[in-house]
Scaffold this active site. Structure first.
Site, PDB file in Angstrom:
ATOM      1  N   ARG A 152       0.833  -1.201   0.000  1.00  0.00           N
ATOM      2  CA  ARG A 152       0.000   0.000   0.000  1.00  0.00           C
ATOM      3  C   ARG A 152       0.867   1.251   0.000  1.00  0.00           C
ATOM      4  NH1 ARG A 152      -0.240   4.264   2.729  1.00  0.00           N
ATOM      5  NH2 ARG A 152      -0.077   3.094   4.659  1.00  0.00           N
ATOM      6  N   PHE A 203       9.637  10.786  -3.220  1.00  0.00           N
ATOM      7  CA  PHE A 203       9.287  12.090  -2.654  1.00  0.00           C
ATOM      8  C   PHE A 203      10.274  12.399  -1.543  1.00  0.00           C
ATOM      9  CE2 PHE A 203       6.689  14.776   0.194  1.00  0.00           C
ATOM     10  CZ  PHE A 203       6.036  15.631  -0.705  1.00  0.00           C
ATOM     11  N   SER A 248       9.715  15.465  11.817  1.00  0.00           N
ATOM     12  CA  SER A 248       8.469  16.133  12.197  1.00  0.00           C
ATOM     13  C   SER A 248       8.509  17.629  11.916  1.00  0.00           C
ATOM     14  CB  SER A 248       8.175  15.889  13.682  1.00  0.00           C
ATOM     15  OG  SER A 248       7.941  14.510  13.928  1.00  0.00           O
ATOM     16  N   TRP A 253      14.840   8.074   4.779  1.00  0.00           N
ATOM     17  CA  TRP A 253      13.545   7.397   4.836  1.00  0.00           C
ATOM     18  C   TRP A 253      12.677   7.760   3.636  1.00  0.00           C
ATOM     19  CZ3 TRP A 253      14.028   3.369   7.507  1.00  0.00           C
ATOM     20  CH2 TRP A 253      14.754   3.357   8.696  1.00  0.00           C
ATOM     21  N   CYS A 281       0.631  17.275  -0.256  1.00  0.00           N
ATOM     22  CA  CYS A 281       0.853  15.890  -0.684  1.00  0.00           C
ATOM     23  C   CYS A 281       0.818  14.944   0.511  1.00  0.00           C
ATOM     24  CB  CYS A 281       2.187  15.772  -1.417  1.00  0.00           C
ATOM     25  SG  CYS A 281       2.354  16.870  -2.843  1.00  0.00           S
ATOM     26  N   GLU A 303       4.436  10.120   7.812  1.00  0.00           N
ATOM     27  CA  GLU A 303       3.355  11.065   7.505  1.00  0.00           C
ATOM     28  C   GLU A 303       2.756  11.670   8.774  1.00  0.00           C
ATOM     29  OE1 GLU A 303       4.079  11.091   4.739  1.00  0.00           O
ATOM     30  OE2 GLU A 303       3.791   9.294   3.563  1.00  0.00           O
ATOM     31  N   PHE A 332       3.758  23.078  19.599  1.00  0.00           N
ATOM     32  CA  PHE A 332       4.793  22.334  18.894  1.00  0.00           C
ATOM     33  C   PHE A 332       6.190  22.682  19.382  1.00  0.00           C
ATOM     34  CE2 PHE A 332       1.181  22.199  16.064  1.00  0.00           C
ATOM     35  CZ  PHE A 332       1.226  20.911  15.562  1.00  0.00           C
TER      36      PHE A 332
END
Length: 392
Positions: free
Chosen positions: A98, A137, A146, A170, A246, A371, A391
């Site tokens: 996936r 990407f 992050s 990654w 995206c 993500e 944050f």
């Protein structure tokens, strides 16, 4: 291929399929048939060998799975719900498979489709939809995950050209990709670049060994004086809005995909519990086993309802960004708990590749991280609820 009957899934306690259209059921059935025939019989050996099966890419293209939610340029133009249903079926096979569809379609192709020039779209999207060109990407870096605003990869003007330097980490599919979308700091903010991977100075090295996502490829990319023409820049993407748009496409697919892994884990445990005899009766006949199965099924039903609601809003154009975080955070968290609980029903046999739950649990460790980690999505929702950004 035939449309599955309603309530074909053992975990379906609420007639979920009655909420889907005939077209949605047909597409799901076609993808499920592909997964059952091509992925499930082979996934254990692919996972053990840490092999991504490039030979199935043309089959995925024939099913219209590559950039399937995009319109034009050879893409299938399917709905968000149809894309989600396909993602759930693919991840019932394996998260790595996936993820390939997500990296190709939701990330690389979406970046070009949303932000590219007409020339870039015409050059790359038909090839990628047909599976003739794989994309990657490049956003994450060794010290910028992050917080992508802290990326150090840079692009400098040299005459009419751009010269890129930096490291990405990654990055899915980077060593088999024909084209990479690379995000870099410029004097004009963060910009995206379409980089053919045969460009001098581009180097992708697979990250090994891994305990998760073994039937998938993640790489470190080194960019060493990669020289590109001015036309390589994505003209419409400026700042983090470009890559984040995206990422939201990919996060949406995860909402569905994680529940596919959870459902497959549940089904493996349910089947095993009916066959495994202990103290002269099947495990399924014990109250503690039934409680585990019921709790898993309840969360699977809730997770798919959440995915469907988010998908319907996405198709209607009313979906808000924080709602994607609701789905990603909840469904990843519940899916990994379900996979782990399913393994307990399998006992010692559950640590072998004969059964899927522990493989799914290992994969979901990555899915809940990429993500946007649990923590990042918690803070997104915390800011929405309180109006305070926490944050930093």
């Amino acid at each position: 291929m035939t449309t599955p009957e309603l309530s074909a899934d053992p975990s379906d306690l609420i007639s979920f399929d009655s909420l889907l259209t005939p077209e949605e059921l047909e597409l799901r059935g076609n993808v499920r048939e592909f997964v059952n025939a091509q992925i499930k019989p082979n996934i254990a050996k692919w996972f053990e060998a840490a092999e991504f099966p490039l030979e199935i890419v043309p089959e995925m293209a024939k099913l219209g799975l590559l950039g399937m939610h995009l319109k034009g340029y050879g893409c299938a133009g399917r709905s968000a719900v149809e894309y989600g249903l396909a993602g759930a079926e693919l991840e019932a096979g394996d998260s790595g498979l996936r993820t390939f569809v997500s990296v190709q379609g939701s990330l690389a192709m979406s970046a070009i489709h949303k932000w590219g020039s007409e020339e870039q779209k015409q050059e790359w999207l038909p090839q990628m939809a047909a599976g003739e060109a794989i994309g990657c990407f490049g956003l994450t870096e060794p010290t910028a995950g992050s917080d992508p605003s802290s990326m150090t990869t840079n692009a400098k003007r040299d005459g009419d050209d751009w010269v890129l330097n930096g490291t990405k980490r990654w990055i899915g599919l980077a060593n088999v990709a024909k084209v990479a979308v690379i995000w870099a700091q410029t004097d004009d903010g963060i910009r995206g670049f379409v980089v053919p991977t045969d460009t001098a100075g581009y180097k992708a090295t697979p990250i090994e060994p891994k305990l998760s996502m073994r039937a998938s490829i993640q790489c470190e990319i080194e960019l060493m004086d990669v020289r590109l023409p001015a036309s390589a820049m994505l003209p419409e993407a400026k700042g983090l809005r470009g890559p984040f748009s995206c990422l939201n496409e990919a996060r949406y697919g995860i909402i569905w995909g994680a529940m596919g892994a959870a459902r497959d884990s549940f089904e493996a445990a349910l089947d095993y519990s009916k066959q495994r005899m202990q103290f002269d009766k099947p495990l399924a006949g014990y109250q503690m086993t039934q409680q585990k199965l019921v709790d898993m099924a309840l969360e699977i039903n809730k997770g798919f309802l959440l995915a469907l609601q988010i998908g319907r809003m996405k198709d209607a154009g009313t979906l808000q960004n924080h709602q994607i975080s609701v789905g990603k955070l909840n469904n990843c968290r519940e899916a990994i708990a379900i996979a782990r609980e399913a393994r307990t029903i399998l006992g010692g046999n559950g640590i072998t590749l004969d059964y899927s739950p522990l493989r799914h649990a290992n994969n979901l460790e990555s899915v809940r991280t990429y993500e946007g980690t649990d923590e990042v999505h918690t803070l997104i929702l915390g800011q929405y609820l309180t109006g305070e950004a926490a944050f930093r």
